[in-house]
Design a protein around this motif. Structure first.
Motif, PDB file in Angstrom:
ATOM      1  N   ASP A  54       0.808  -1.219   0.000  1.00 25.42           N
ATOM      2  CA  ASP A  54       0.000   0.000   0.000  1.00 25.42           C
ATOM      3  C   ASP A  54       0.846   1.276   0.000  1.00 25.42           C
ATOM      4  N   GLY A  55       2.160   1.133  -0.138  1.00 28.39           N
ATOM      5  CA  GLY A  55       3.046   2.294  -0.192  1.00 28.39           C
ATOM      6  C   GLY A  55       3.690   2.652   1.135  1.00 28.39           C
ATOM      7  N   GLU A  56       3.267   1.993   2.213  1.00 26.61           N
ATOM      8  CA  GLU A  56       3.878   2.258   3.516  1.00 26.61           C
ATOM      9  C   GLU A  56       5.352   1.883   3.487  1.00 26.61           C
ATOM     10  N   GLN A  57       6.181   2.708   4.107  1.00 28.56           N
ATOM     11  CA  GLN A  57       7.605   2.423   4.198  1.00 28.56           C
ATOM     12  C   GLN A  57       8.047   2.532   5.649  1.00 28.56           C
ATOM     13  N   LEU A  58       8.834   1.557   6.077  1.00 30.95           N
ATOM     14  CA  LEU A  58       9.501   1.596   7.375  1.00 30.95           C
ATOM     15  C   LEU A  58      10.990   1.695   7.102  1.00 30.95           C
ATOM     16  N   LEU A  59      11.668   2.587   7.805  1.00 30.28           N
ATOM     17  CA  LEU A  59      13.090   2.797   7.570  1.00 30.28           C
ATOM     18  C   LEU A  59      13.773   3.072   8.905  1.00 30.28           C
ATOM     19  N   VAL A  60      14.813   2.308   9.210  1.00 25.47           N
ATOM     20  CA  VAL A  60      15.611   2.495  10.424  1.00 25.47           C
ATOM     21  C   VAL A  60      17.007   2.911   9.994  1.00 25.47           C
ATOM     22  N   LYS A  61      17.478   4.037  10.527  1.00 28.84           N
ATOM     23  CA  LYS A  61      18.804   4.543  10.152  1.00 28.84           C
ATOM     24  C   LYS A  61      19.433   5.299  11.315  1.00 28.84           C
ATOM     25  N   SER A  62      20.708   5.549  11.178  1.00 29.45           N
ATOM     26  CA  SER A  62      21.428   6.359  12.156  1.00 29.45           C
ATOM     27  C   SER A  62      21.022   7.822  11.986  1.00 29.45           C
ATOM     28  N   ASN A  63      20.911   8.527  13.083  1.00 31.55           N
ATOM     29  CA  ASN A  63      20.589   9.953  13.005  1.00 31.55           C
ATOM     30  C   ASN A  63      21.795  10.755  12.521  1.00 31.55           C
ATOM     31  N   PHE A  64      22.996  10.290  12.805  1.00 31.52           N
ATOM     32  CA  PHE A  64      24.196  11.025  12.402  1.00 31.52           C
ATOM     33  C   PHE A  64      24.839  10.369  11.190  1.00 31.52           C
ATOM     34  N   ASP A  65      25.024  11.130  10.151  1.00 33.42           N
ATOM     35  CA  ASP A  65      25.672  10.665   8.922  1.00 33.42           C
ATOM     36  C   ASP A  65      27.169  10.944   9.059  1.00 33.42           C
ATOM     37  N   ARG A  66      27.948   9.906   9.309  1.00 30.79           N
ATOM     38  CA  ARG A  66      29.391  10.064   9.527  1.00 30.79           C
ATOM     39  C   ARG A  66      30.118  10.552   8.270  1.00 30.79           C
ATOM     40  N   HIS A  67      29.619  10.139   7.096  1.00 32.81           N
ATOM     41  CA  HIS A  67      30.262  10.550   5.843  1.00 32.81           C
ATOM     42  C   HIS A  67      30.068  12.036   5.573  1.00 32.81           C
TER      43      HIS A  67
END
Length: 112
Positions: A54-67
């Motif tokens: 249905d288009g729902e997306q779940l995304l888990v990521k770090s809040n800080f982008d080290r790059h």
């Protein structure tokens, strides 16, 4: 009171765990779903995600982008990891599943 079927809700949760893998494992446990490991410089390197029919997306990521040397959500520096729930029709169900878990807190909720 239920959400209207055409309403899409966007949720952002902060996750306080020791690693991205542990943040993902906690989300998978609470939401009873599997997120796939992925990599993208747009999301700061490694992250986990899944997309529903249905288009729902779940995304888990770090809040800080080290790059890039910057925060994804600088107003939430206390949250080392983030769970984005995008375009969901089941916000109440997701919020209920997460409940009062001390490691996850709702940071933002918006409706379109």
């Amino acid at each position: 009171m239920g959400e209207q079927s055409m309403t899409k809700v966007f949720l952002l949760f902060g996750i306080d765990t020791a690693s991205l893998d542990k943040a993902n494992a906690l989300v998978e446990l609470l939401l009873r779903t599997k997120l796939e490991p992925r990599e993208s410089s747009f999301h700061g390197g490694n992250y986990f995600a899944t997309r529903g029919a249905d288009g729902e997306q779940l995304l888990v990521k770090s809040n800080f982008d080290r790059h890039a040397g910057e925060w994804s959500e600088p107003q939430y520096l206390h949250a080392p990891f983030l769970l984005y729930v995008n375009a969901t029709h089941r916000a109440a169900e997701i919020e209920g599943a997460i409940g009062n878990n001390a490691q996850i807190s709702l940071l933002r909720r918006s409706t379109v």
